[in-house]
Write a protein that holds these residues in place. Structure first.
Motif, PDB file in Angstrom:
ATOM      1  N   LEU A 191     -49.581  30.550  10.920  1.00 38.26           N
ATOM      2  CA  LEU A 191     -48.793  30.221  12.105  1.00 38.26           C
ATOM      3  C   LEU A 191     -47.311  30.498  11.871  1.00 38.26           C
ATOM      4  O   LEU A 191     -46.620  31.060  12.730  1.00 38.26           O
ATOM      5  CB  LEU A 191     -48.998  28.751  12.465  1.00 38.26           C
ATOM      6  N   GLU A 192     -46.801  30.093  10.704  1.00 39.72           N
ATOM      7  CA  GLU A 192     -45.389  30.321  10.392  1.00 39.72           C
ATOM      8  C   GLU A 192     -45.064  31.810  10.360  1.00 39.72           C
ATOM      9  O   GLU A 192     -44.029  32.262  10.850  1.00 39.72           O
ATOM     10  CB  GLU A 192     -45.046  29.662   9.055  1.00 39.72           C
ATOM     11  N   LYS A 193     -45.975  32.575   9.771  1.00 40.97           N
ATOM     12  CA  LYS A 193     -45.783  34.033   9.691  1.00 40.97           C
ATOM     13  C   LYS A 193     -45.811  34.658  11.090  1.00 40.97           C
ATOM     14  O   LYS A 193     -44.994  35.531  11.412  1.00 40.97           O
ATOM     15  CB  LYS A 193     -46.886  34.628   8.816  1.00 40.97           C
ATOM     16  N   LEU A 194     -46.728  34.220  11.950  1.00 40.54           N
ATOM     17  CA  LEU A 194     -46.837  34.738  13.311  1.00 40.54           C
ATOM     18  C   LEU A 194     -45.581  34.406  14.109  1.00 40.54           C
ATOM     19  O   LEU A 194     -45.041  35.262  14.822  1.00 40.54           O
ATOM     20  CB  LEU A 194     -48.077  34.146  13.990  1.00 40.54           C
ATOM     21  N   TYR A 195     -45.093  33.180  13.954  1.00 40.62           N
ATOM     22  CA  TYR A 195     -43.874  32.763  14.675  1.00 40.62           C
ATOM     23  C   TYR A 195     -42.686  33.618  14.245  1.00 40.62           C
ATOM     24  O   TYR A 195     -41.903  34.094  15.063  1.00 40.62           O
ATOM     25  CB  TYR A 195     -43.589  31.282  14.405  1.00 40.62           C
ATOM     26  N   THR A 196     -42.561  33.848  12.929  1.00 44.54           N
ATOM     27  CA  THR A 196     -41.448  34.654  12.399  1.00 44.54           C
ATOM     28  C   THR A 196     -41.502  36.079  12.929  1.00 44.54           C
ATOM     29  O   THR A 196     -40.488  36.653  13.326  1.00 44.54           O
ATOM     30  CB  THR A 196     -41.492  34.674  10.863  1.00 44.54           C
ATOM     31  N   SER A 197     -42.692  36.664  12.950  1.00 44.88           N
ATOM     32  CA  SER A 197     -42.828  38.045  13.417  1.00 44.88           C
ATOM     33  C   SER A 197     -42.573  38.167  14.917  1.00 44.88           C
ATOM     34  O   SER A 197     -42.085  39.184  15.391  1.00 44.88           O
ATOM     35  CB  SER A 197     -44.224  38.579  13.080  1.00 44.88           C
ATOM     36  N   LYS A 198     -42.885  37.103  15.686  1.00 40.83           N
ATOM     37  CA  LYS A 198     -42.724  37.150  17.135  1.00 40.83           C
ATOM     38  C   LYS A 198     -41.271  36.946  17.565  1.00 40.83           C
ATOM     39  O   LYS A 198     -40.780  37.617  18.481  1.00 40.83           O
ATOM     40  CB  LYS A 198     -43.593  36.075  17.798  1.00 40.83           C
ATOM     41  N   PHE A 199     -40.573  36.011  16.901  1.00 36.43           N
ATOM     42  CA  PHE A 199     -39.262  35.598  17.396  1.00 36.43           C
ATOM     43  C   PHE A 199     -38.112  35.870  16.425  1.00 36.43           C
ATOM     44  O   PHE A 199     -36.968  35.557  16.711  1.00 36.43           O
ATOM     45  CB  PHE A 199     -39.299  34.116  17.782  1.00 36.43           C
ATOM     46  N   GLY A 200     -38.431  36.442  15.253  1.00 38.32           N
ATOM     47  CA  GLY A 200     -37.378  36.886  14.341  1.00 38.32           C
ATOM     48  C   GLY A 200     -36.702  35.790  13.548  1.00 38.32           C
ATOM     49  O   GLY A 200     -35.721  36.045  12.851  1.00 38.32           O
ATOM     50  N   ILE A 201     -37.175  34.539  13.643  1.00 40.39           N
ATOM     51  CA  ILE A 201     -36.612  33.443  12.840  1.00 40.39           C
ATOM     52  C   ILE A 201     -37.754  32.644  12.206  1.00 40.39           C
ATOM     53  O   ILE A 201     -38.864  32.615  12.735  1.00 40.39           O
ATOM     54  CB  ILE A 201     -35.729  32.495  13.687  1.00 40.39           C
ATOM     55  N   PHE A 202     -37.463  31.993  11.094  1.00 41.80           N
ATOM     56  CA  PHE A 202     -38.493  31.193  10.423  1.00 41.80           C
ATOM     57  C   PHE A 202     -38.332  29.726  10.794  1.00 41.80           C
ATOM     58  O   PHE A 202     -37.225  29.174  10.763  1.00 41.80           O
ATOM     59  CB  PHE A 202     -38.381  31.336   8.911  1.00 41.80           C
ATOM     60  N   LYS A 203     -39.436  29.107  11.179  1.00 46.65           N
ATOM     61  CA  LYS A 203     -39.458  27.671  11.416  1.00 46.65           C
ATOM     62  C   LYS A 203     -40.675  27.077  10.719  1.00 46.65           C
ATOM     63  O   LYS A 203     -41.786  27.599  10.886  1.00 46.65           O
ATOM     64  CB  LYS A 203     -39.542  27.371  12.920  1.00 46.65           C
ATOM     65  N   PRO A 204     -40.501  26.019   9.948  1.00 44.18           N
ATOM     66  CA  PRO A 204     -41.669  25.384   9.328  1.00 44.18           C
ATOM     67  C   PRO A 204     -42.521  24.673  10.372  1.00 44.18           C
ATOM     68  O   PRO A 204     -42.000  24.138  11.352  1.00 44.18           O
ATOM     69  CB  PRO A 204     -41.041  24.390   8.346  1.00 44.18           C
ATOM     70  N   PHE A 205     -43.828  24.675  10.139  1.00 49.37           N
ATOM     71  CA  PHE A 205     -44.767  23.984  11.034  1.00 49.37           C
ATOM     72  C   PHE A 205     -45.233  22.694  10.354  1.00 49.37           C
ATOM     73  O   PHE A 205     -45.635  22.721   9.189  1.00 49.37           O
ATOM     74  CB  PHE A 205     -45.971  24.879  11.343  1.00 49.37           C
ATOM     75  N   GLU A 206     -45.179  21.609  11.097  1.00 47.66           N
ATOM     76  CA  GLU A 206     -45.608  20.301  10.589  1.00 47.66           C
ATOM     77  C   GLU A 206     -46.866  19.883  11.346  1.00 47.66           C
ATOM     78  O   GLU A 206     -46.851  19.820  12.575  1.00 47.66           O
ATOM     79  CB  GLU A 206     -44.485  19.280  10.786  1.00 47.66           C
ATOM     80  N   VAL A 207     -47.943  19.600  10.610  1.00 42.42           N
ATOM     81  CA  VAL A 207     -49.200  19.199  11.236  1.00 42.42           C
ATOM     82  C   VAL A 207     -49.495  17.757  10.847  1.00 42.42           C
ATOM     83  O   VAL A 207     -49.606  17.450   9.655  1.00 42.42           O
ATOM     84  CB  VAL A 207     -50.361  20.123  10.792  1.00 42.42           C
ATOM     85  N   ILE A 208     -49.599  16.885  11.840  1.00 39.59           N
ATOM     86  CA  ILE A 208     -49.851  15.468  11.553  1.00 39.59           C
ATOM     87  C   ILE A 208     -51.001  14.974  12.419  1.00 39.59           C
ATOM     88  O   ILE A 208     -51.358  15.586  13.435  1.00 39.59           O
ATOM     89  CB  ILE A 208     -48.593  14.599  11.795  1.00 39.59           C
TER      90      ILE A 208
END
Length: 480
Positions: A434-451
């Motif tokens: 998910l993090e890799k997909l988000y980075t490739s789509k929007f050009g920035i890295f954001k960590p994903f938190e799953v709770i």
């Protein structure tokens, strides 16, 4: 003129480039008189298999050995070098692969050596022998005369029957390092008075793929087709490589999702007569170098490009397959045209400085910005979900459908209800995707938190109170 790879073929164990484990083995075996009756030399082409076989044959038969190394001056050594020594027989199994050739060996193997001490049979590309030929060779390998040595050279040891392998000592030859190849090329260039840049030597060593013979062949080809001083551009031109500027231009167009530019470069390279496979290999090599330098955005393109390379290998319609392949690759990257338009629009409509706004205006502006940000965040998540549904991991899409997804300024928060523990575990195991997909789509890295929310009776009571009274109630604690 003699070819460079033949002219500079090593004639002593000490001259063999690399393969230190092989040299040590035979020097010790010859010194202790512990030579095996049969060897399999396995390894890539041009790494010294036949060369070592000939040196071993000379060492076993040399009349004036220098320790265990052959003298290379006596009649025996010179006869073996020029292929006229009766007791050293070389067979190319690629063109002599039938049972008749092996029968000839069986008929002569029991005779005494005619000129030397040992009879040495060198069978090159032994994996090409037929099943019947291998069966005919089997008995001879099992119980050869004491003065007979078999050396079976191959680039495909997996094709040799286990019954043959079990009767031989297997020696693996390794690809040569770039440093070893460059060192040998420098020696040859000095002997041949070839002026060549260090960059050009490095390029030749890379293109040799670990084989010394290939490296010397490329050097000879470049020296004959280039001017007095050989540069890296001469090497690339001789080998039909694409200029590095075109490779970098291609990488940039892939990164920004420019389909038109990408197809233009593909056509330009193809119709200029360059080999499409070489072009793709160069593209992959340059991407790997950039990734090693920190451009991790390119990682996702490596596997799709390698798939294109495999698809076109045996196809006649290479151009259309490359275009189709790259169109699939471009789906990994959203077009940046909209982003560019938004940036230009933002630059045209510069915001009013905060110092000129009163408190009411500032509060209103912040509310609008927060609202726009919230809408944009929802759009980002929707795009992720849409991509997973149509092109991505369907199980991940289903798992996320049972969660609440919130995009915060510093992370993306995914919350599951307590009864959806299986879906929680599934998404948590694929968080990096998910993090890799988000980075490739929007050009920035954001960590994903799953709770996952804890199931408590207190939460249930509060939810019921809210459904009855809204937020107009106060929960008082115990005052004991």
């Amino acid at each position: 003129m003699q070819a460079l790879y033949r002219k500079y073929r090593p004639k002593l164990f000490s001259e063999v480039v690399g393969q230190n484990h092989v040299k040590t083995l035979f020097l010790n075996s010859l010194k202790n008189g512990e030579i095996s009756h049969a060897y399999i030399f396995a390894g890539p082409r041009g790494t010294g298999k036949t060369t070592v076989a000939r040196i071993l044959a000379k060492s076993l038969n040399c009349e004036n050995k220098n320790g265990v190394e052959p003298c290379n001056k006596c009649n025996t050594c010179q006869s073996i070098d020029n292929g006229s020594f009766m007791d050293v027989l070389e067979i190319d199994a690629a063109s002599n692969r039938g049972i008749d050739e092996i029968r000839k060996i069986r008929e002569t193997v029991g005779y005494h050596a005619a000129q030397g001490n040992y009879k040495v049979y060198i069978i090159d590309e032994v994996h090409m022998l037929t099943k019947e030929a291998f069966n005919a060779l089997l008995k001879t390998l099992e119980e050869p005369p004491s003065n007979v040595v078999f050396i079976l050279a191959t680039t495909n040891p997996e094709k040799i029957p286990q019954t043959i392998i079990s009767r031989c000592q297997v020696i693996d030859f390794k690809n040569l390092t770039i440093e070893d190849i460059i060192k040998r090329l420098e020696f040859v260039c000095k002997k041949e008075n070839i002026n060549i840049s260090q960059e050009a030597l490095n390029e030749i060593a890379k293109r040799a793929n670990g084989g010394m013979r290939d490296a010397l062949t490329i050097l000879e080809q470049v020296s004959k087709s280039s001017s007095k001083d050989i540069t890296i551009e001469d090497v690339r031109e001789t080998l039909g490589l694409v200029p590095i500027e075109v490779i970098n231009e291609m990488i940039d167009s892939i990164k920004i999702g420019d389909i038109k530019k990408t197809t233009e470069i593909i056509e330009k390279v193809y119709f200029s007569g360059k080999d499409p496979e070489v072009f793709l290999m160069q593209l992959l090599e340059e991407m790997i170098l950039k990734i090693e330098s920190g451009d991790y955005e390119l990682i996702e393109f490596l596997k799709p490009l390698s798939e294109i390379l495999k698809d076109i290998k045996y196809s006649e319609e290479k151009l259309i397959l490359i275009k189709l392949g790259f169109l699939s690759v471009m789906k990994l990257k959203p077009p940046r045209e909209n982003i560019k338009k938004n940036v230009e629009k933002a630059e045209e409509n510069e915001p009013i400085p905060e110092s000129k706004l009163n408190d009411k205006d500032l509060e209103s502006t912040q509310n609008v910005e927060n609202k726009e940000k919230k809408i944009e965040n929802k759009e980002n998540i929707s795009k992720i979900m849409e991509y997973l549904k149509l092109h991505g991991d369907l199980s991940l899409y289903v798992g996320l459908s049972f969660s609440k997804i919130e995009e915060l300024p510093d992370r993306v928060k995914i919350t599951f209800p307590p009864e959806k523990k299986i879906h929680y575990e599934l998404v948590r195991s694929k968080i990096h995707e998910l993090e890799k997909l988000y980075t490739s789509k929007f050009g920035i890295f954001k960590p994903f938190e799953v709770i996952i929310k804890e199931n408590s009776k207190e939460d249930d009571v509060l939810n019921k109170l809210k459904s009855l009274f809204g937020n107009n109630f106060i929960v008082e604690g115990d005052n004991e």
